[in-house]
Write an enzyme that holds these catalytic residues in place. Structure first.
Site, mmCIF file in Angstrom:
data_model
loop_
_atom_site.group_PDB
_atom_site.id
_atom_site.type_symbol
_atom_site.label_atom_id
_atom_site.label_comp_id
_atom_site.label_asym_id
_atom_site.label_seq_id
_atom_site.Cartn_x
_atom_site.Cartn_y
_atom_site.Cartn_z
ATOM 1 N N LYS A 164 0.820 -1.213 0.000
ATOM 2 C CA LYS A 164 0.000 0.000 0.000
ATOM 3 C C LYS A 164 0.855 1.265 0.000
ATOM 4 O O LYS A 164 0.618 2.188 -0.798
ATOM 5 C CB LYS A 164 -0.924 -0.022 1.219
ATOM 6 N N THR A 165 1.839 1.316 0.882
ATOM 7 C CA THR A 165 2.689 2.512 0.989
ATOM 8 C C THR A 165 3.438 2.755 -0.319
ATOM 9 O O THR A 165 3.615 3.893 -0.757
ATOM 10 C CB THR A 165 3.683 2.353 2.152
ATOM 11 N N ARG B 254 -0.668 -10.761 10.406
ATOM 12 C CA ARG B 254 0.620 -10.227 10.885
ATOM 13 C C ARG B 254 1.725 -11.271 10.711
ATOM 14 O O ARG B 254 2.907 -10.935 10.754
ATOM 15 C CB ARG B 254 0.553 -9.861 12.378
ATOM 16 N N ASP C 185 -4.201 8.078 3.066
ATOM 17 C CA ASP C 185 -3.751 6.744 3.485
ATOM 18 C C ASP C 185 -4.607 6.264 4.651
ATOM 19 O O ASP C 185 -5.148 7.065 5.418
ATOM 20 C CB ASP C 185 -2.281 6.830 3.897
ATOM 21 N N GLU C 186 -4.730 4.953 4.810
ATOM 22 C CA GLU C 186 -5.478 4.326 5.919
ATOM 23 C C GLU C 186 -6.896 4.895 6.010
ATOM 24 O O GLU C 186 -7.389 5.243 7.089
ATOM 25 C CB GLU C 186 -4.740 4.542 7.247
ATOM 26 N N GLN D 172 -9.512 -4.317 7.560
ATOM 27 C CA GLN D 172 -8.671 -3.952 8.697
ATOM 28 C C GLN D 172 -9.220 -2.723 9.432
ATOM 29 O O GLN D 172 -8.481 -2.014 10.110
ATOM 30 C CB GLN D 172 -7.229 -3.703 8.240
#
Length: 660
Positions: free
Chosen positions: A48-49, A615, A239-240, A270
């Protein structure tokens, strides 16, 4: 608008970045998209980043002015890292890009427009401690009689005010949702809120929430200003996005209303922060608000093995409200996830500790292993087991269990029952009661230490003969409390002693002093259950002392600083990854959280499970105890969490744990 220059080593017109080489097909489609609203559903571990970073770089290469790009992230560090990466890619200065958190950008905009909302230039920003102190000043100025009855502390009131602003709900509705036990003082809370806002204006100060509130207000109230900023920012990247709240989503809509080049990136699977005011509907309804929006999905996962992703995909597929996606791994096949039922919480802790040591022997560093859990108190027995075995660990979810203020408070009552000369415990305990400060606590201790029977001074109420200013309510509570504690101590009923402490004022103390009082109450409930393992109060307290001493000092230095096992709640673990993850207490009645189920949040609980499992990079262990002791019911047989029961059998293998 300032001009900018791309420093090139290649001919003009030649892209500096080989996007096809740097990005996979899913990422490339997002980065190269021309314009208009974009929703990017970025699965866990899908880069994503990288997509956001390369999208910014692509816009600059296309000639978009840096000053017309707005990059909104949830930490300033994230924005700095993205822009630094863009600088590295393009060899250019990115200082003129507007990048940072919502609060950071809000501050920049309000510095230019504060006069529109009645503020003067150079306004101060209050941190949370400052805001709490100012609320306490307002309470004092309003002459609210905190002596007549308990009244919530500034930190508790600040939490209510913050929730109100971020969800765009009034104080009445916010109290109903967050703190219904304060409904009898709703008028006082509303009055404090109004005067707090006036006070901030008088002293030319804003708190963090005001940075969003007033940013939203000037855009909502002033069409010309809204148009100005709408025209200024030709591209907005968020973002997010799944973690945004209602006011943040509306701000984005205002800022992007002219060009409508809004790219929001996030993962609905998420979205786990509703308790902070995050609004899951923001990401779910984005295509409804922007009918022309292009929707992209990043489903290629660079983190986890196919086996771990198969389990995670299977679990999240049970949710009804979502953007369906299936994560695909680029890794080779690995180990199938393990479900490990233990006979009780002690064996669960022993299993995790033993397996961690085995993994370490096989070359996996401790800091590449994490133990995750739904609630902080779930880690108590494990902390004790790790300490016994001298396995160094760090806790990302707060203080070590026995070092937490509320645990130490309760233990202080127990300590004076065993040792009536315990000065530290007496003073800590006394200050928990209304109108007892440090000085009064010291005077009381000086008096009672001269008595051969200190506790009798409280049970007989003789303490009131000397300290006439102590509220009568305190005297009555002390008489009953110490009388009952003495009787229970004679019976070695430690668990009942802790319950008695809660019943005689400490539960109310938690409500009025801590925004997260319910989770603290859960911690104490676990302490009660834990205490039933010990036949005497002295043994119980000795064990706690030994644990606190070791975990507070020796355990920290038991290895290299970066060589520590990580213990964390799932909420704190979001965005992180480890080679091996243990998820403990995967039992019905513990995970999903019963209170969340009552509030209709089953799907968010399943998203939490999804976050936890994704994770893990190489190995995943799902553990739960089969038998626990509950002080109210007795021994209880636990079933595996529904999040395990609903999985396909092919998603995991079950291990039988041997006694250690």
């Amino acid at each position: 608008m300032k001009r900018y220059i791309l420093h090139r080593d290649t001919a003009p017109g030649t892209p500096l970045i080989d996007y096809e080489k740097e990005l996979n097909e899913e990422q490339l489609r997002v980065v190269m998209f021309d314009g208009g609203p974009i929703l990017v559903i970025a699965g866990a571990g899908s880069g994503k980043t990288r997509v956001v970073t390369y999208r910014v770089a692509r816009l600059l290469e296309r000639g978009v002015s840096p000053g017309s790009i707005l990059l909104l992230t949830f930490t300033n560090k994230a924005a700095r890292e993205m822009l630094h990466r863009v600088e590295h890619l393009l060899k250019m200065d990115t200082r003129y890009i507007w990048g940072g958190t919502f609060h950071h950008i809000g501050n920049m905009i309000l510095r230019q427009n504060c006069d529109r909302i009645g503020y003067r230039k150079g306004f101060t920003i209050l941190d949370n401690e400052d805001a709490k102190d100012l609320i306490e000043v307002v309470v004092k100025e309003l002459k609210i009689d905190k002596k007549a009855k308990r009244f919530p502390k500034g930190t508790v009131l600040k939490e209510i005010f913050s929730y109100s602003i971020n969800t765009m709900k009034d104080i009445l509705e916010s109290v109903k949702e967050r703190s219904p036990y304060f409904f009898d003082i709703i008028d006082e809370i509303s009055d404090i809120y109004q005067h707090y806002n006036k006070k901030k204006r008088d002293v030319n100060a804003m708190d963090f929430d005001d940075l969003l509130f007033y940013w939203h207000r000037i855009l909502a109230d002033d069409e010309d200003l809204r148009k100005l900023y709408g025209q200024t920012f030709s591209h907005i990247l968020v973002d997010e996005y799944q973690d945004t709240n209602k006011i943040q989503a509306e701000i984005i809509d205002f800022m992007g209303s002219f060009h409508r080049n809004i790219m929001v990136v996030g993962d609905d699977a998420q979205s786990i922060y509703s308790f902070r005011g995050a609004n899951f509907q923001n990401i779910l309804e984005f295509p409804d608000r922007y009918r022309e929006a292009a929707i992209f999905k990043l489903e290629t996962n660079y983190r986890s093995t196919p086996e771990i992703l198969a389990l995670a995909n299977n679990s999240i597929s049970k949710n009804k409200y979502q953007f369906t996606k299936i994560l695909k791994s680029i890794k080779n096949n690995g180990l199938i996830p393990v479900v490990a039922p233990a006979k009780d919480v002690i064996q669960q802790a022993e299993f995790v500790a033993q397996r961690v040591l085995e993994l370490q022997e096989h070359g996996i560093p401790l800091n590449h292993i994490a133990v995750l859990y739904r609630a902080h108190y779930h880690s108590m027995e494990l902390q004790m087991e790790l300490t016994r075995r001298n396995i160094p660990f760090e806790i990302r979810s707060g203080l070590r269990f026995f070092e937490q203020a509320h645990i130490k408070d309760v233990v202080s009552f127990l300590r004076v029952m065993v040792n009536p000369r315990d000065e530290v415990s007496w003073k800590r305990m006394l200050k928990l009661f209304p109108r007892i400060g440090q000085r009064t606590a010291e005077h009381i201790y000086e008096y009672l230490k001269g008595s051969s029977h200190p506790l009798e001074l409280f049970t007989s109420k003789k303490i009131s003969d000397v300290f006439k200013n102590i509220p009568g309510e305190n005297i009555n509570i002390w008489s009953k409390l110490f009388g009952e504690l003495s009787a229970l101590h004679d019976r070695e009923a430690t668990s009942e002693m802790i319950s008695t402490i809660l019943a005689h004022g400490y539960t109310d103390y938690l409500k009025y002093n801590f925004p997260n009082y319910e989770s603290r109450l859960e911690d104490i409930g676990q302490l009660i259950n834990f205490s039933t393992q010990y036949q005497s109060l002295e043994t119980f307290l000795s064990e706690l002392s030994l644990m606190s001493g070791v975990s507070g000092e020796e355990i920290i230095t038991a290895g290299e600083e970066d060589e520590r096992l990580v213990l964390s709640t799932i909420h704190q673990a979001k965005g992180l990854e480890w080679k091996v993850v243990f998820l403990i207490w995967c039992a019905e009645g513990r995970f999903p959280n019963p209170k969340s189920l009552e509030e209709g949040n089953l799907e968010e609980e399943r998203r939490l499970f999804y976050v936890a499992t994704t994770r893990a990079m190489d190995e995943l262990y799902l553990c739960y105890p089969l038998l626990i002791f509950d002080r109210q019911i007795g021994h209880v047989i636990l079933k595996p969490s529904r999040f395990i029961s609903e999985l396909k059998y092919s998603n995991y293998e079950e291990w039988q744990i041997a006694d250690f």
